[in-house]
Design an enzyme around this catalytic site. Structure first.
Site: not given
Ligand code: THU
Length: 133
Positions: A57, A89
C-alpha cells in the site's frame, strides 16, 4: 466509483506477482485509484533488515504522490486468496489517513473472490491527526 472494483482487483493481482517477499513468503499487491481515474500499483518489498520492508500500500501511495497525485478514491489490496482478506497494517492505515478522506474505500477480496469494501474511517477510527495544529 466509475472504475469498477474488478479492474482495481485485476491490477492488484497483476502487481502481486512482482512482490519481493523472500523472508515472510507473504506476497501483497495493491492498486490505488486516483480521482483523475489513474491507477498506481505497488507490491511489498522486503529487506534482510526486516524493519526496512515496505508494504504494498505504501509503495502504491508513494508512487502516486511522487507523480503529483493528491486525491484518492480507493485502494484494492490482495494477497494469496488462501490467506483470506489482507487487511492493511496499522502503519499503512495511518499513512492512508494522512492523504485520504474518511470515505476512502478499501477493497479486500475474500477467499471466495467477493470484493468487500470498507471505509478508511471504519478501519481506523479516531486516527491520529495534527491537521488542526
Ligand atoms: N504487508 C503488506 O504489504 N501490507 C500490509 O498491509 C500488511 C503486510 C507485507 C509486509 C511484509 O512484507 C509481509 O506482508 C508480511 O508481513
Amino acid at each position: 466509483m466509475d472504475t469498477p472494483k474488478s479492474v482495481l482487483a485485476e491490477k492488484a493481482k497483476e502487481v502481486l506477482k512482482k512482490a519481493y517477499a523472500p523472508y515472510s513468503g507473504f506476497k501483497v499487491g495493491a492498486a490505488l485509484l486516483c480521482s483523475d481515474g489513474s491507477i498506481y500499483t505497488g507490491c511489498n518489498i522486503e529487506n534482510a533488515s526486516y524493519g526496512a520492508t515496505i508494504c504494498a500500500e505504501r509503495v502504491a501511495i508513494s508512487k502516486a504522490i511522487s507523480e503529483g497525485q493528491r486525491d484518492f478514491i480507493a485502494i484494492c489490496i490482495v494477497s494469496d486468496p488462501q490467506n483470506g482478506p489482507c487487511y492493511p497494517c496499522g502503519i499503512c492505515r495511518q499513512v492512508l489517513s494522512e492523504h485520504c478522506t474518511d470515505d476512502f474505500e478499501i477493497i479486500l477480496p475474500d477467499e471466495m473472490g467477493a470484493l468487500n469494501t470498507f471505509t478508511l474511517s471504519s478501519l481506523l477510527p479516531f486516527g491520529f491527526s495534527n491537521k488542526n495544529l
